[in-house]
Write a protein that holds these residues in place. Structure first.
Motif, short mmCIF file in Angstrom:
data_model
loop_
_atom_site.label_atom_id
_atom_site.label_comp_id
_atom_site.label_asym_id
_atom_site.label_seq_id
_atom_site.Cartn_x
_atom_site.Cartn_y
_atom_site.Cartn_z
N ASP A 30 28.22 37.70 53.24
CA ASP A 30 27.62 38.34 52.07
C ASP A 30 27.39 39.83 52.29
O ASP A 30 27.40 40.61 51.33
CB ASP A 30 26.28 37.66 51.75
N THR A 40 29.34 41.94 53.61
CA THR A 40 30.57 42.74 53.56
C THR A 40 30.77 43.45 52.24
O THR A 40 31.56 44.39 52.16
CB THR A 40 31.80 41.86 53.85
N GLY A 41 30.06 43.02 51.19
CA GLY A 41 30.20 43.72 49.91
C GLY A 41 29.95 42.81 48.73
O GLY A 41 29.55 41.64 48.88
N ASP A 42 30.19 43.36 47.55
CA ASP A 42 30.01 42.61 46.31
C ASP A 42 30.90 41.37 46.31
O ASP A 42 32.07 41.42 46.72
CB ASP A 42 30.35 43.50 45.12
N GLU A 43 30.36 40.26 45.84
CA GLU A 43 31.08 38.98 45.88
C GLU A 43 32.40 39.04 45.11
O GLU A 43 33.43 38.55 45.58
CB GLU A 43 30.20 37.87 45.31
N VAL A 98 34.23 41.70 44.35
CA VAL A 98 35.18 42.59 45.03
C VAL A 98 35.77 41.89 46.26
O VAL A 98 36.98 41.97 46.51
CB VAL A 98 34.48 43.90 45.44
N THR A 99 34.93 41.21 47.01
CA THR A 99 35.40 40.49 48.19
C THR A 99 36.39 39.40 47.82
O THR A 99 37.42 39.23 48.47
CB THR A 99 34.21 39.87 48.94
N ASN A 133 37.65 46.91 61.89
CA ASN A 133 38.17 46.82 60.52
C ASN A 133 39.07 45.60 60.35
O ASN A 133 38.98 44.88 59.35
CB ASN A 133 38.97 48.09 60.18
N TYR A 173 39.67 40.86 46.90
CA TYR A 173 40.35 41.32 48.12
C TYR A 173 41.07 40.16 48.79
O TYR A 173 42.22 40.28 49.22
CB TYR A 173 39.32 41.94 49.05
#
Length: 325
Positions: free
Chosen positions: A134, A136-139, A141-142, A198, A145
């Motif tokens: 969670d 790592t970023g907005d759900e 957007v993830t 990364n 990706y």
């Protein structure tokens, strides 16, 4: 000057040019002094030919003779130059580069750990921890990706454009990792760890949702070679930085200068590896081919690279040692 005087004045140099040209043709190799003399006589006779064409153009014998001499010398000189270039390139590829890479093998191990440990930590952490996932970023957007953005990146441009872009970016990272080593290795360490982290984050996202096979299928074809080359570039940077930290009996400037020349050969040789990695990423990774085929191509490139740099590098280093004795 009439034609008889012109011939009498320069006939010795023409005869000498002919002798040196014939000598070069038979021996295939000349001393530096003879080569310099041949170049000078070739240039001088070329100017004589230009003059003869203007002043004595009607005399086909003298113009023909000078044309023949200049053409023969030209062939010898440019053949010699091409041979020297081929010899230098061949020696760099089979001796200089692999030997230089072998000489920093301990730093390659350190560089690999600096890259792979953060990769492993982040991939495992994000792969198994919902809280880390969670973070790592907005759900949305993830999820985008994972579902599309990561894979579509490899086919976002025409293959040749994408390969060129990747190649230039990889060379930039490699040069930066190498040059940053001069700052006591700190920035090289950061670059290696950051790159590893990364990739680990990306792998962790795919692992968390159970799509780890798709991640490896996309990263391994080009990544095996690309990451290997970045690790070696980082090792060159670490070796350069270590010469500042521990210069031994030399001054720091002399140590950095000496190591810069030595490990600089590593970075130059890596350009070939990055070119191949770029071609694989542009023309293989994003193709709708079986995963086994794409990964197999990456494995072949990986084995060839390490065989060239380390396995063959040990032999190349022995050759250099024998030459220095």
């Amino acid at each position: 000057m009439d034609i008889d005087a012109f011939v009498a004045t320069h006939q010795y140099s023409w005869a000498r040019l002919g002798d040196l040209t014939e000598r070069a043709r038979k021996l295939k190799q000349m001393s530096p002094h003879e080569l310099d003399e041949l170049v000078g006589l070739y240039q001088r006779t070329g100017s004589h030919l230009a003059h003869a064409r203007v002043a004595y153009g009607g005399d086909e014998a003298i113009v023909g003779r000078l044309t023949f001499l200049v053409a023969e010398a030209h062939g010898i000189l440019y053949a010699q130059r091409e041979t020297d270039v081929r010899r230098a390139v061949t020696r760099f590829l089979v001796v200089t580069f692999p030997a230089a890479t072998w000489s920093i093998r301990r730093f390659i191990l350190v560089s690999a750990l600096l890259t792979l440990v953060p990769w492993l930590v982040f991939q495992v952490w994000i792969g198994v921890s919902p809280d880390a996932f969670d973070l790592t970023g907005d759900e949305a957007v993830t999820q985008a990706y994972i579902d599309n953005d990561f894979e579509s990146y490899y086919s976002s441009q025409p293959a040749q454009n994408f390969a060129s872009q990747v190649f230039l970016n990889n060379v930039r990272v490699a040069v930066l990792a190498f040059a940053a080593g001069i700052l006591l290795c700190v920035f090289t360490v950061f670059i290696l760890a950051y790159n590893g982290a990364n990739v680990g984050v990306a792998g962790g996202l795919f692992t968390h949702v159970g799509e780890w096979e798709r991640f490896w299928g996309l990263i391994l074809p080009h990544g095996l070679l690309e990451i290997s080359a970045v690790i070696v570039a980082g090792a060159a940077g670490l070796r350069l930085g270590w010469s500042v930290i521990a210069p031994g009996d030399m001054t720091r400037w002399d140590a950095v200068t000496a190591q810069g020349r030595a490990v600089g050969n590593v970075v130059i040789g890596l350009v070939i590896a990055f070119a191949v990695a770029g071609l694989i990423e542009g023309f293989v990774t994003g193709r709708p081919w079986p995963t086994s085929l794409r990964v197999g191509i990456g494995v072949i490139a990986f084995v060839a690279f390490w065989g060239w740099t380390l396995v063959y590098g040990k032999r190349a280093a022995a050759v250099l040692d024998a030459e220095m004795r």
